[in-house]
Design an enzyme around this catalytic site. Structure first.
Site, PDB file in Angstrom:
ATOM      1  N   SER A 173       6.599  -4.721  -6.201  1.00 16.69           N
ATOM      2  CA  SER A 173       5.791  -4.045  -7.368  1.00 16.69           C
ATOM      3  C   SER A 173       6.957  -3.650  -8.436  1.00 16.69           C
ATOM      4  O   SER A 173       7.656  -4.632  -8.759  1.00 16.69           O
ATOM      5  CB  SER A 173       5.086  -2.814  -6.832  1.00 16.69           C
ATOM      6  N   THR A 174       7.151  -2.470  -8.604  1.00 15.92           N
ATOM      7  CA  THR A 174       8.129  -2.135  -9.735  1.00 15.92           C
ATOM      8  C   THR A 174       9.506  -2.548  -9.260  1.00 15.92           C
ATOM      9  O   THR A 174       9.932  -2.268  -8.332  1.00 15.92           O
ATOM     10  CB  THR A 174       8.065  -0.481  -9.882  1.00 15.92           C
ATOM     11  N   MET A 185       6.680   0.677  -6.197  1.00 14.23           N
ATOM     12  CA  MET A 185       6.195   2.176  -6.129  1.00 14.23           C
ATOM     13  C   MET A 185       4.898   1.936  -5.350  1.00 14.23           C
ATOM     14  O   MET A 185       4.122   1.223  -5.243  1.00 14.23           O
ATOM     15  CB  MET A 185       5.451   2.445  -7.650  1.00 14.23           C
ATOM     16  N   ASP A 245       1.870   0.155  -0.533  1.00 14.32           N
ATOM     17  CA  ASP A 245       1.323  -1.199  -0.203  1.00 14.32           C
ATOM     18  C   ASP A 245       2.302  -1.827   0.459  1.00 14.32           C
ATOM     19  O   ASP A 245       3.397  -1.920   0.233  1.00 14.32           O
ATOM     20  CB  ASP A 245       0.923  -1.896  -1.526  1.00 14.32           C
TER      21      ASP A 245
END
Length: 362
Positions: free
Chosen positions: A170-171, A290, A293
């Site tokens: 993600s991030t 972040m 998940d």
């Protein structure tokens, strides 16, 4: 505790007001200045001394990319979050901004229906990121400590022959993916599937960019695509990426089932599917991101006899997703990003002639 000071940069008066109102709803955040373009924003940096900058991508006079380049010369660590439309042009500029040092991005509200929904969209996206980048290490460490373990891998079984590599992030993911893929051998004898938290348009451009940077054939996955060794499939925005056995071979299956962990595509959905279809032949890799998940999906991979690698904290933009996996004892190894290509290649080499999977990339 002092408030987090934010500078909002956007050429639209309406958007500046929308962002300011959304952030004002949180007592820990204060908008200390606004600017209509990058040039004005650079002048205001020393005047208002912000803790974070929300930076529009497309502006007249000086756009977000040019402003970011100038800002990074004097403020190399100041958190910058790009604020982008979901157009091809906006997505392409945003991905370029991430490559040039922006911390993250959020998308502007579109077709929200009413002001309340738009405010909620902006606040839900921006506030967690602002807090993470401005006070992130302490809050992330607290979350991981609450998980109750200490990042010591507990997986001891011998690795099995790998049939597929699944990567979740993600991030910070786009840059990490580019580095990881560029370090892998182009003759990798297994398919690679990627779930990166991104909306439509962004994922197509991400795939195109990764193909250019890595030399791998990288495609935005389409339903029915047959998995091929050495081919990289990126989950399209707003669709979960799963796989299924067909008479022709392993094939991509996309769906729009409910979001998991607030995400669609979700890493958990992909990992769970890979564990079900490839079993002990699954290698999961959890990169910077972040949230958590990928945690439940990693559990399924390990339960099926597969292996999981997690990026280490020092090289992660955000040690949320890999941190939760590592702290749950699910990672066979917790690895710095520069060493991940070799770690992946080494596990893929199990049961194969090692000469064909030596790390190195193009």
């Amino acid at each position: 505790m002092s408030k987090i000071r934010v500078l909002v940069v956007d050429d639209s008066v309406v958007t500046r007001r929308l962002v300011s109102d959304a952030l004002a709803a949180d007592p820990l955040v204060e908008v200390v200045g606004v600017a209509a373009n990058g040039r004005i924003a650079l002048l205001k940096l020393t005047q208002v001394n912000p803790d974070a900058v929300i930076l529009d991508v497309e502006m007249p006079g000086m756009d977000g990319l040019a402003a970011l380049a100038e800002l990074r010369k004097t403020h190399p660590t100041l958190p910058v979050i790009m604020f982008s439309t979901q157009t091809d042009r906006g997505a392409a500029a945003t991905l370029e901004a991430l490559a040039r040092g922006a911390n993250d991005y959020v998308t502007k509200p579109a077709n929200m229906g009413n002001l309340a929904a738009a405010l909620r969209h902006v606040g839900d996206q921006l506030l967690p990121r602002i807090k993470l980048f401005c006070r992130g290490r302490e809050s992330t460490s607290g979350l991981l400590a609450a998980a109750g373990t200490n990042a010591t891998p507990s997986v001891k079984s011998a690795p099995r022959k790998v049939g597929v590599v699944g990567i979740g992030c993600s991030t910070g993911g786009p840059n990490a993916l580019a580095e990881l893929l560029a370090g892998l051998p182009l003759e990798l004898p297994v398919p690679i599937l990627i779930t990166q938290h991104m909306p439509p348009t962004f994922t197509r451009l991400l795939a195109e960019g990764l193909a250019t940077k890595s030399g791998f054939p990288v495609v935005e996955a389409a339903d029915g695509d047959l998995l091929e060794p050495g081919v990289v499939f990126v989950a399209p925005g707003d669709h979960h990426l799963t796989v299924a056995r067909t008479p022709e071979g392993m094939a991509v299956r996309l769906n729009q089932q409910p979001a998991e962990n607030g995400c669609r595509p979700a890493v958990d959905a992909m990992f769970r599917s890979l564990a079900q279809t490839f079993g002990e032949g699954t290698l999961g890799v959890v990169l910077t991101g972040m949230g958590k998940d990928g945690l439940r999906g990693a559990e399924k991979i390990v339960e099926a006899g597969g292996s999981v690698l997690a990026q280490d904290e020092a090289t992660s933009v955000v040690w949320g997703m890999p941190g939760f996996v590592a702290n749950a004892g699910l990672a066979r190894q917790v690895v710095p990003l520069p060493d991940l290509p070799e770690a992946v290649a080494r596990l893929v080499a199990v049961g194969r002639p090692t000469a064909i999977v030596s790390a190195g990339g193009p």
